[in-house]
Motif scaffolding. Structure first.
Motif, PDB file in Angstrom:
ATOM      1  N   PHE A  66       7.112  36.718   8.614  1.00 36.17           N
ATOM      2  CA  PHE A  66       5.840  36.187   8.149  1.00 36.17           C
ATOM      3  C   PHE A  66       6.109  35.495   6.815  1.00 36.17           C
ATOM      4  O   PHE A  66       6.461  36.161   5.834  1.00 36.17           O
ATOM      5  CB  PHE A  66       4.815  37.306   7.964  1.00 36.17           C
ATOM      6  CG  PHE A  66       4.220  37.814   9.244  1.00 36.17           C
ATOM      7  CD1 PHE A  66       2.906  37.508   9.591  1.00 36.17           C
ATOM      8  CD2 PHE A  66       4.965  38.594  10.111  1.00 36.17           C
ATOM      9  CE1 PHE A  66       2.345  37.971  10.762  1.00 36.17           C
ATOM     10  CE2 PHE A  66       4.422  39.063  11.295  1.00 36.17           C
ATOM     11  CZ  PHE A  66       3.104  38.753  11.628  1.00 36.17           C
ATOM     12  N   LEU A  67       5.947  34.179   6.766  1.00 38.23           N
ATOM     13  CA  LEU A  67       6.379  33.410   5.609  1.00 38.23           C
ATOM     14  C   LEU A  67       5.221  32.642   4.983  1.00 38.23           C
ATOM     15  O   LEU A  67       4.472  31.957   5.679  1.00 38.23           O
ATOM     16  CB  LEU A  67       7.480  32.420   6.014  1.00 38.23           C
ATOM     17  CG  LEU A  67       8.717  33.035   6.676  1.00 38.23           C
ATOM     18  CD1 LEU A  67       9.689  31.933   7.063  1.00 38.23           C
ATOM     19  CD2 LEU A  67       9.388  34.042   5.749  1.00 38.23           C
ATOM     20  N   GLU A  68       5.133  32.738   3.669  1.00 41.93           N
ATOM     21  CA  GLU A  68       4.107  32.002   2.934  1.00 41.93           C
ATOM     22  C   GLU A  68       4.490  30.525   2.852  1.00 41.93           C
ATOM     23  O   GLU A  68       5.582  30.178   2.410  1.00 41.93           O
ATOM     24  CB  GLU A  68       3.951  32.576   1.525  1.00 41.93           C
ATOM     25  CG  GLU A  68       3.423  33.990   1.502  1.00 41.93           C
ATOM     26  CD  GLU A  68       3.040  34.445   0.114  1.00 41.93           C
ATOM     27  OE1 GLU A  68       2.186  35.333   0.015  1.00 41.93           O
ATOM     28  OE2 GLU A  68       3.584  33.902  -0.864  1.00 41.93           O
ATOM     29  N   TYR A  69       3.553  29.687   3.282  1.00 41.61           N
ATOM     30  CA  TYR A  69       3.761  28.249   3.215  1.00 41.61           C
ATOM     31  C   TYR A  69       2.452  27.547   2.896  1.00 41.61           C
ATOM     32  O   TYR A  69       2.133  26.502   3.463  1.00 41.61           O
ATOM     33  CB  TYR A  69       4.311  27.723   4.548  1.00 41.61           C
ATOM     34  CG  TYR A  69       5.822  27.640   4.601  1.00 41.61           C
ATOM     35  CD1 TYR A  69       6.522  26.724   3.825  1.00 41.61           C
ATOM     36  CD2 TYR A  69       6.550  28.479   5.450  1.00 41.61           C
ATOM     37  CE1 TYR A  69       7.912  26.634   3.884  1.00 41.61           C
ATOM     38  CE2 TYR A  69       7.936  28.396   5.521  1.00 41.61           C
ATOM     39  CZ  TYR A  69       8.605  27.480   4.733  1.00 41.61           C
ATOM     40  OH  TYR A  69       9.982  27.395   4.785  1.00 41.61           O
ATOM     41  N   ASP A  70       1.696  28.098   1.956  1.00 39.67           N
ATOM     42  CA  ASP A  70       0.362  27.553   1.680  1.00 39.67           C
ATOM     43  C   ASP A  70       0.330  26.627   0.471  1.00 39.67           C
ATOM     44  O   ASP A  70      -0.729  26.084   0.146  1.00 39.67           O
ATOM     45  CB  ASP A  70      -0.646  28.687   1.488  1.00 39.67           C
ATOM     46  CG  ASP A  70      -0.320  29.560   0.276  1.00 39.67           C
ATOM     47  OD1 ASP A  70       0.883  29.783   0.024  1.00 39.67           O
ATOM     48  OD2 ASP A  70      -1.260  30.019  -0.400  1.00 39.67           O
ATOM     49  N   ASN A  71       1.472  26.430  -0.197  1.00 41.55           N
ATOM     50  CA  ASN A  71       1.468  25.558  -1.380  1.00 41.55           C
ATOM     51  C   ASN A  71       2.882  25.076  -1.688  1.00 41.55           C
ATOM     52  O   ASN A  71       3.852  25.482  -1.033  1.00 41.55           O
ATOM     53  CB  ASN A  71       0.893  26.311  -2.586  1.00 41.55           C
ATOM     54  CG  ASN A  71       1.610  27.628  -2.830  1.00 41.55           C
ATOM     55  OD1 ASN A  71       2.829  27.656  -2.944  1.00 41.55           O
ATOM     56  ND2 ASN A  71       0.867  28.721  -2.885  1.00 41.55           N
ATOM     57  N   ASP A  72       2.995  24.218  -2.677  1.00 39.42           N
ATOM     58  CA  ASP A  72       4.289  23.619  -3.018  1.00 39.42           C
ATOM     59  C   ASP A  72       5.288  24.640  -3.532  1.00 39.42           C
ATOM     60  O   ASP A  72       6.501  24.412  -3.463  1.00 39.42           O
ATOM     61  CB  ASP A  72       4.093  22.514  -4.063  1.00 39.42           C
ATOM     62  CG  ASP A  72       3.339  21.314  -3.515  1.00 39.42           C
ATOM     63  OD1 ASP A  72       3.297  21.176  -2.273  1.00 39.42           O
ATOM     64  OD2 ASP A  72       2.779  20.545  -4.321  1.00 39.42           O
TER      65      ASP A  72
END
Length: 374
Positions: A274-280
């Motif tokens: 489960f990987l965070e990819y919501d911002n730069d």
């Protein structure tokens, strides 16, 4: 490419924590003031979890959690239940971007063992409510117990050599996996901030200043995880959530996954990341090239839990296609980037906005992969 998944993670999935309802916050306040018994607090928690599970199902999810409603923290409460571990007050809380948490930490004061952990009963209650959905249990990853304090939080009298501590930590998690499985759990998530910290130049420098080598720690943590997973039942799905910090809509670390990608994605034998990819701050999708082909899934957290602004469907779909350049779309799922309430305080988002985010994840997953999610 299949249009649905019969096993978790689901095309529309979640990390697990939800905003605590005001009734539960008041009950916990009354309990801390000695105005409510532990039994009555448990009843309030049960009622809140029951309502939350029903709500999750109404949003179209095929996976449900207890929202971590019985916890004050996403990790400390689990460690509190281990033998040989105690919580203590520190001089300062954990420093997030512009805000500090309460002043707590945990330390190892005896031989660590899983024992008769109270969260087994918590899972049993969740399972009784799940109906047709799959109940997911969330616990912190083993590396979390060591990383923040390092040698200083592991008693040298109990563990003169840290390799003995890591050996026992492996056994703790083997026992935890076996115990939750025996209780009926078939979907377990390990929450881990450490791998994200090991992608942050600032956090790695702090590790060096205390005398540790971040690259060696990464190898140790990967080894601990893999040894803990050895012999796990084939029908138990275990995911690893990598988090950059989530407290009242703030964060701790920045940096893409590239520094740990080959080791983490290429060698750690979980069933899903489960990987965070919501911002730069999360970097690009190129590190996903190390995800192993086959059954292993990557659950992309493209919907943020830190703000209430709703993402555009078209943008989410475009990002899914971008990620599919590095890992097949059939190995990708979608979720919020983190929980909505990693601590009891919760993020700066309303319950209505939380619901909208969940429904968005479900709607996009159906449009991308098909109507059937389970």
């Amino acid at each position: 490419m299949s249009l649905f998944r019969s096993l978790p993670p689901f095309r529309a999935d979640v990390v697990g924590s939800y905003l605590r309802p005001m009734t539960l916050k008041q009950a916990r306040h009354d309990f801390e003031k000695g105005q409510l018994s532990a039994e009555d607090l448990r009843k309030e928690e049960n009622n809140a979890i029951r309502a939350s599970v029903e709500h999750q199902c109404n949003c179209g999810l095929d996976v449900v959690t207890d929202g971590e409603f019985r916890r004050t923290w996403w990790h400390f409460d689990f460690f509190d239940g281990l033998e040989g571990v105690e919580r203590y007050d520190t001089n300062a809380g954990i420093q997030f971007s512009g805000v500090q948490t309460k002043s707590h930490n945990v330390r190892v004061t005896g031989k660590v063992k899983f024992g008769n952990h109270p969260m087994l009963e918590d899972f049993t209650f969740l399972q009784s409510l799940a109906s047709g959905a799959v109940p997911k249990m969330t616990i912190p990853s083993p590396s979390v117990l060591h990383f923040r304090g390092g040698r200083d939080v592991v008693s040298p009298d109990v563990y003169p050599h840290l390799n003995e501590f890591f050996d026992d930590l492996v056994q703790v998690y083997r026992d935890a996996i076996a115990a939750f499985y025996a209780a009926g759990c078939r979907y377990l998530q390990l929450d881990d901030t450490v791998w994200a910290y090991l992608c942050s130049d600032e956090q790695k420098q702090l590790v060096r200043e205390r005398g540790d080598d971040p690259d060696e720690l990464a190898k140790i943590y990967a080894d601990v995880l893999n040894r803990a997973l050895e012999g796990k039942p084939e029908d138990l799905v275990i995911g690893l959530h990598v988090c950059r910090g989530n407290f009242r809509s703030t964060w701790i670390s920045s940096g893409g996954y590239e520094p740990v990608a080959e080791l983490l994605f290429g060698s750690v034998n979980v069933d899903a990341f489960f990987l965070e990819y919501d911002n730069d701050r999360s970097g690009d999708f190129r590190p996903l090239r190390f995800i192993k082909p086959g059954h292993q899934q990557v659950v992309l957290g493209l919907v943020t839990t830190k703000t209430g602004e709703l993402e555009e469907k078209a943008l989410i779909k475009a990002r899914l296609q971008e990620a599919a350049q590095y890992v097949p779309l059939d190995q990708i799922c979608l979720s919020p980037q983190c929980g909505f309430s990693s601590t009891e305080e919760g993020n700066n988002i309303s319950e209505a906005e939380q619901e909208a985010k969940l429904r968005l994840v479900v709607d996009v997953a159906r449009e991308v992969w098909g109507d059937s999610q389970a």
